[in-house]
Scaffold this active site. Structure first.
Site, mmCIF file in Angstrom:
data_model
loop_
_atom_site.group_PDB
_atom_site.id
_atom_site.type_symbol
_atom_site.label_atom_id
_atom_site.label_comp_id
_atom_site.label_asym_id
_atom_site.label_seq_id
_atom_site.Cartn_x
_atom_site.Cartn_y
_atom_site.Cartn_z
ATOM 1 N N CYS A 162 0.825 -1.206 0.000
ATOM 2 C CA CYS A 162 0.000 0.000 0.000
ATOM 3 C C CYS A 162 0.861 1.257 0.000
ATOM 4 O O CYS A 162 1.960 1.277 0.536
ATOM 5 C CB CYS A 162 -0.879 0.036 1.250
ATOM 6 S SG CYS A 162 -1.900 -1.412 1.426
ATOM 7 N N GLU B 28 17.623 -15.944 -11.316
ATOM 8 C CA GLU B 28 17.197 -14.551 -11.492
ATOM 9 C C GLU B 28 16.563 -14.351 -12.882
ATOM 10 O O GLU B 28 15.566 -13.639 -13.012
ATOM 11 C CB GLU B 28 18.397 -13.613 -11.281
ATOM 12 C CG GLU B 28 18.132 -12.138 -11.504
ATOM 13 C CD GLU B 28 17.026 -11.549 -10.623
ATOM 14 O OE1 GLU B 28 16.587 -12.205 -9.662
ATOM 15 O OE2 GLU B 28 16.596 -10.424 -10.926
ATOM 16 N N TRP C 265 -3.240 -2.467 -1.540
ATOM 17 C CA TRP C 265 -2.901 -3.804 -2.029
ATOM 18 C C TRP C 265 -3.615 -4.747 -1.055
ATOM 19 O O TRP C 265 -3.213 -4.861 0.111
ATOM 20 C CB TRP C 265 -1.383 -3.983 -1.998
ATOM 21 C CG TRP C 265 -0.879 -5.199 -2.703
ATOM 22 C CD1 TRP C 265 -0.547 -5.294 -4.025
ATOM 23 C CD2 TRP C 265 -0.589 -6.469 -2.124
ATOM 24 N NE1 TRP C 265 -0.094 -6.555 -4.302
ATOM 25 C CE2 TRP C 265 -0.105 -7.301 -3.158
ATOM 26 C CE3 TRP C 265 -0.711 -7.015 -0.844
ATOM 27 C CZ2 TRP C 265 0.267 -8.625 -2.948
ATOM 28 C CZ3 TRP C 265 -0.340 -8.334 -0.628
ATOM 29 C CH2 TRP C 265 0.139 -9.122 -1.689
ATOM 30 N N ASN D 274 -0.836 1.651 5.795
ATOM 31 C CA ASN D 274 -0.036 0.599 5.159
ATOM 32 C C ASN D 274 0.488 -0.304 6.266
ATOM 33 O O ASN D 274 1.080 0.192 7.228
ATOM 34 C CB ASN D 274 1.137 1.236 4.383
ATOM 35 C CG ASN D 274 2.122 0.198 3.864
ATOM 36 O OD1 ASN D 274 1.771 -0.973 3.692
ATOM 37 N ND2 ASN D 274 3.352 0.619 3.618
ATOM 38 N N GLY D 275 0.265 -1.611 6.137
ATOM 39 C CA GLY D 275 0.703 -2.544 7.190
ATOM 40 C C GLY D 275 -0.439 -3.483 7.525
ATOM 41 O O GLY D 275 -1.417 -3.572 6.776
ATOM 42 N N ARG E 284 4.432 0.495 -6.332
ATOM 43 C CA ARG E 284 4.431 -0.358 -5.142
ATOM 44 C C ARG E 284 3.407 -1.483 -5.265
ATOM 45 O O ARG E 284 3.457 -2.435 -4.496
ATOM 46 C CB ARG E 284 4.114 0.481 -3.894
ATOM 47 C CG ARG E 284 5.184 1.495 -3.581
ATOM 48 C CD ARG E 284 4.722 2.437 -2.484
ATOM 49 N NE ARG E 284 4.628 1.769 -1.206
ATOM 50 C CZ ARG E 284 5.616 1.657 -0.336
ATOM 51 N NH1 ARG E 284 6.795 2.152 -0.622
ATOM 52 N NH2 ARG E 284 5.441 1.063 0.825
ATOM 53 N N GLU F 3 7.919 -12.929 -13.548
ATOM 54 C CA GLU F 3 7.329 -11.716 -12.969
ATOM 55 C C GLU F 3 6.655 -10.840 -14.011
ATOM 56 O O GLU F 3 5.572 -10.336 -13.786
ATOM 57 C CB GLU F 3 8.431 -10.848 -12.340
ATOM 58 C CG GLU F 3 8.830 -11.218 -10.955
ATOM 59 C CD GLU F 3 9.813 -10.214 -10.387
ATOM 60 O OE1 GLU F 3 10.908 -10.059 -10.967
ATOM 61 O OE2 GLU F 3 9.484 -9.576 -9.387
ATOM 62 N N HIS G 257 18.251 -34.888 -12.752
ATOM 63 C CA HIS G 257 17.542 -35.386 -11.575
ATOM 64 C C HIS G 257 16.055 -35.004 -11.589
ATOM 65 O O HIS G 257 15.401 -35.041 -10.554
ATOM 66 C CB HIS G 257 18.208 -34.866 -10.301
ATOM 67 C CG HIS G 257 19.634 -35.318 -10.175
ATOM 68 N ND1 HIS G 257 19.975 -36.568 -9.732
ATOM 69 C CD2 HIS G 257 20.786 -34.710 -10.507
ATOM 70 C CE1 HIS G 257 21.290 -36.707 -9.767
ATOM 71 N NE2 HIS G 257 21.805 -35.584 -10.234
ATOM 72 N N LYS H 168 12.781 -13.047 -13.424
ATOM 73 C CA LYS H 168 12.425 -11.879 -14.253
ATOM 74 C C LYS H 168 11.350 -12.267 -15.247
ATOM 75 O O LYS H 168 10.377 -11.548 -15.438
ATOM 76 C CB LYS H 168 13.635 -11.346 -15.039
ATOM 77 C CG LYS H 168 14.676 -10.568 -14.292
ATOM 78 C CD LYS H 168 14.229 -9.231 -13.757
ATOM 79 C CE LYS H 168 13.569 -9.341 -12.427
ATOM 80 N NZ LYS H 168 14.267 -9.394 -11.215
ATOM 81 N N LYS I 221 6.080 -3.695 -5.130
ATOM 82 C CA LYS I 221 7.518 -3.414 -5.209
ATOM 83 C C LYS I 221 8.209 -3.755 -3.902
ATOM 84 O O LYS I 221 9.296 -4.313 -3.889
ATOM 85 C CB LYS I 221 7.730 -1.946 -5.563
ATOM 86 C CG LYS I 221 9.200 -1.515 -5.662
ATOM 87 C CD LYS I 221 9.880 -2.196 -6.819
ATOM 88 C CE LYS I 221 11.358 -1.872 -6.904
ATOM 89 N NZ LYS I 221 12.065 -2.810 -7.794
HETATM 90 O O1 M6R Z 1 13.327 -4.526 -1.564
HETATM 91 P P1 M6R Z 1 13.935 -5.914 -1.468
HETATM 92 O O2 M6R Z 1 15.193 -6.041 -2.262
HETATM 93 O O3 M6R Z 1 14.090 -6.387 -0.058
HETATM 94 O O4 M6R Z 1 12.854 -6.834 -2.157
HETATM 95 C C1 M6R Z 1 13.012 -8.218 -2.219
HETATM 96 C C2 M6R Z 1 12.047 -8.834 -3.199
HETATM 97 O O5 M6R Z 1 10.730 -8.542 -2.842
HETATM 98 C C3 M6R Z 1 12.290 -8.312 -4.618
HETATM 99 O O6 M6R Z 1 13.590 -8.552 -5.035
HETATM 100 C C4 M6R Z 1 11.306 -8.986 -5.603
HETATM 101 O O7 M6R Z 1 11.592 -10.334 -5.733
HETATM 102 C C5 M6R Z 1 11.354 -8.262 -6.941
HETATM 103 N N1 M6R Z 1 10.034 -8.169 -7.477
HETATM 104 C C6 M6R Z 1 12.243 -8.919 -7.924
HETATM 105 O O8 M6R Z 1 12.174 -8.383 -9.191
#
Ligand code: M6R
Length: 612
Positions: free
Chosen positions: A2, A483, A74, A100-101, A27, A490, A506, A487, A607
């Site tokens: 949020c 990674e 959110w 937020n929280g 966010r 996501e 395996h 990407k 985010k």
């Molecule tokens: O802000 P942070 O680096 O702690 O966030 C960690 C993950 O939430 C963040 O890397 C997330 O996986 C991203 N969406 C990756 O692209």
């Protein structure tokens, strides 16, 4: 997650709140709303979906007034709906709250307040907050601040709150515990926001509110106190980046812009941390002697930052001889990892607000460990709760899919590992110089990969439409495979799996057929990893998999096996992940573009994950 904004001054609040919320869109959110003090009443407007829906509604029914609060939600408690959207009101409509929280004990508070006649209309945890404040005033709190303090003492969980009182037109209020909140200082106007980019175009100075603090903002003043009511003299910080840093700057998306920023950021990191005579300065308050005696490191992080941690582990083990472990913060916090106070904890986080990473820090501090964070956001909770910080200094990362923060985290680990190896005598000054000379080549190599984006785009477009893809890598590039897959999933919503190539036989080999793109990270290495990767590629070829290789420029062997190749310049083995991942960022980018997704704001993602 949020986003919270607030404004008090002499300008119309609604457009300022909407602009701030737009800048917080990254966010992640599924509904939005604002509340403005308007002719002695609190007027609210809330809509489900994108902010544009709220804007349309405000165009039809404008709300006039010069103080207000706003929110992007959110959903956690209750589906995205107009009723569940913030701001939420007290029973008598005199108090409006954005949050937020998560309020963990909301159910019991709701029950208690219901017996006192309060009516709840939403399913949210947040709604108890305005009702509790109202109840505190009824039960004798002599001021809004006193009512807020009484309320906060009843809450369990995390919050960044923005609060508007109908009967206190000259102030807006805010409080934080566990969720980020800043106060922006303007000329005869003040702001609250979840982070600096929300109001970067309006302020040059900010106060990072500490956990357990409450603030009263008036147009010309800010007063802060602790939850116990003790006045606090705030530290005012100059904002270190320009408004343009949070703009798209002609790129079609923030993600593409951030991919392009990487060579400059990596160069800047080298300039900042390596002196002309080859000395590394990591800017840490931990002494060289501390590192000499150190015998265990634990790296904790989430998502992309976890992949950076995996790389950090490999490099630190290789170069320093220290025993290094890495774990997902979300798992670490529930383990019993037998950590002694001599273990150094390295949390890695772009935002510095990830709930699980913060919980891990707090746990490790209780065990007496020192904390040396790798973090991007100044003033964030991770920064404030750590003993030392290696800043990645990438500027705001707005694209939800992390790119520049990742390569900067890898660079931070490279510099950190070389520094520690030097201090401990694992490497001679000459060896360190040689590593640094090779590291200096990395920004240009990254630039070279970005220049090849049209070729990578063609590969992304060719393979974008399958249901799944497999990413394989070994040793330093095993995290790169994870990674690259992250990407892809996501932003393109294509299922993607990252795997250690040696594990293919395996299990995942069963997936391979002519429809499956298999992305093999197979840059040349001085050791046997390259040969082993070639063998894996042959195994994929034998089963008719669609091979996309990330390979070293000039490698003719691989051209015989792979259908498509992303060529990258040769760099030292240890530093290949910083270069190779850029090819995979672009591959995911163009696949997502071909699939027509919302690249900067992928569905369901936030985010910064500020709740568990
Ligand atoms: O802000 P942070 O680096 O702690 O966030 C960690 C993950 O939430 C963040 O890397 C997330 O996986 C991203 N969406 C990756 O692209």
């Amino acid at each position: 997650m949020c986003g919270v904004v607030g404004y008090i001054g002499s300008k119309e609040a609604a457009p300022i709140l909407i602009d701030g919320l737009q800048r917080l869109e990254y966010r992640g959110y599924d509904s939005a709303g604002i509340a403005v003090l308007c002719g002695g009443k609190i007027e609210s407007s809330k809509e489900v979906g994108r902010l544009v829906n709220l804007e349309k509604m405000l165009a039809i029914h404008p709300i006039k007034g010069t103080r207000g609060i706003g929110h992007t939600r959110w959903a956690t408690h209750g589906a995205p709906s107009q009723i569940n959207s913030h701001p939420h009101l007290s029973s008598d409509g005199s108090i409006s709250v954005v949050h937020n929280g998560i309020i963990e004990n909301y159910a019991e508070l709701r029950e208690e307040l219901s017996t006192k006649g309060h009516k709840f209309i939403s399913e949210t945890d947040t709604e108890v907050v305005p009702h509790l404040i109202e109840q505190s005033l009824k039960e004798g709190a002599k001021s809004p601040v006193e009512a807020i303090l009484r309320t906060l003492k009843r809450l369990r969980g995390a919050y960044a709150l923005g609060i508007l009182f109908r009967d206190e037109p000259d102030a807006i209020y805010c409080a934080r515990k566990g969720s980020p909140l800043i106060i922006g200082l303007g000329e005869h106007e003040n702001f609250i926001a979840s982070d600096v980019p929300a109001i970067i175009n309006r302020i040059k100075k900010a106060i990072y509110l500490n956990d357990g603090e409450v603030a009263v903002l008036r147009a010309d003043s800010v007063e802060i106190c602790t939850i116990e009511g003790v006045a606090v003299v705030p530290e005012i910080k100059e904002i270190s980046f320009q408004a343009e840093a949070a703009e798209c700057a002609g790129f079609e998306t923030f993600m593409l812009k951030e991919i392009h920023e990487q060579p400059r950021i990596l160069r800047a990191m080298l300039e900042k941390h390596v002196s002309a005579d080859g000395k590394i300065d990591i800017g840490s308050s931990l002494s060289p002697d501390y590192f000499r005696k150190l015998n265990r490191i634990m790296i904790v992080s989430c998502g992309t930052a976890y992949h950076a941690g995996m790389y950090g582990k490999l490099l630190l083990e290789n170069l320093t001889g220290i025993a290094v472990e890495t774990d997902l913060a979300s798992e670490f916090r529930y383990r019993d990892p037998k950590i002694d106070p001599g273990t150094l904890i390295i949390p890695v986080s772009q935002s510095g607000e990830t709930a699980d990473t913060l919980a891990s820090i707090r746990m490790a501090k209780e065990w007496g460990c020192r904390i040396c964070a790798i973090c991007n956001v100044e003033g964030s909770s991770v920064v404030r709760e750590s003993d030392a910080v290696f800043f990645t200094n990438c500027g705001p990362e707005i694209g939800v899919a992390s790119t520049k923060a990742y390569t900067a985290q890898l660079m931070a680990f490279a510099l950190f590992a070389l520094y520690v190896a030097g201090v401990r005598g694992n490497l001679t000054p000459e060896q360190i110089k040689s590593y640094l000379t090779d590291l200096q080549e990395v920004p240009d190599a990254v630039h070279y990969v970005i220049q090849k984006k049209e070729e990578i785009r063609a590969i992304g477009e060719k393979h974008h439409d399958g249901p799944s893809s497999l990413y394989l890598g070994r040793k330093f590039n095993y995290p790169t495979a994870l990674e690259g897959a992250l990407k892809n999933k996501e932003i393109s919503y294509q299922h993607a799996e990252g795997y250690a190539a040696g594990e293919m036989k395996h299990g995942p080999i069963a997936l391979i057929n002519e429809a499956l793109p298999v992305i093999c990270i197979c840059t040349k290495t001085a050791d046997e990893v390259y040969e082993k990767m070639l063998s894996n590629i042959k195994e994929v070829e034998a089963r008719s998999g669609r091979i996309i290789a990330v390979a070293t420029e000039g490698d003719t062997e691989i051209a015989k096996l792979a259908g498509d190749i992303i060529y990258v310049p040769a760099v030292r083995d240890e530093f290949t992940p910083i270069v190779n991942v850029v090819g995979l960022q672009l591959l995911a980018y163009y696949a997502a573009r071909a699939r027509g997704t919302d690249i900067d704001k992928p569905r369901n993602l936030a985010k910064s994950v500020t709740v568990e």
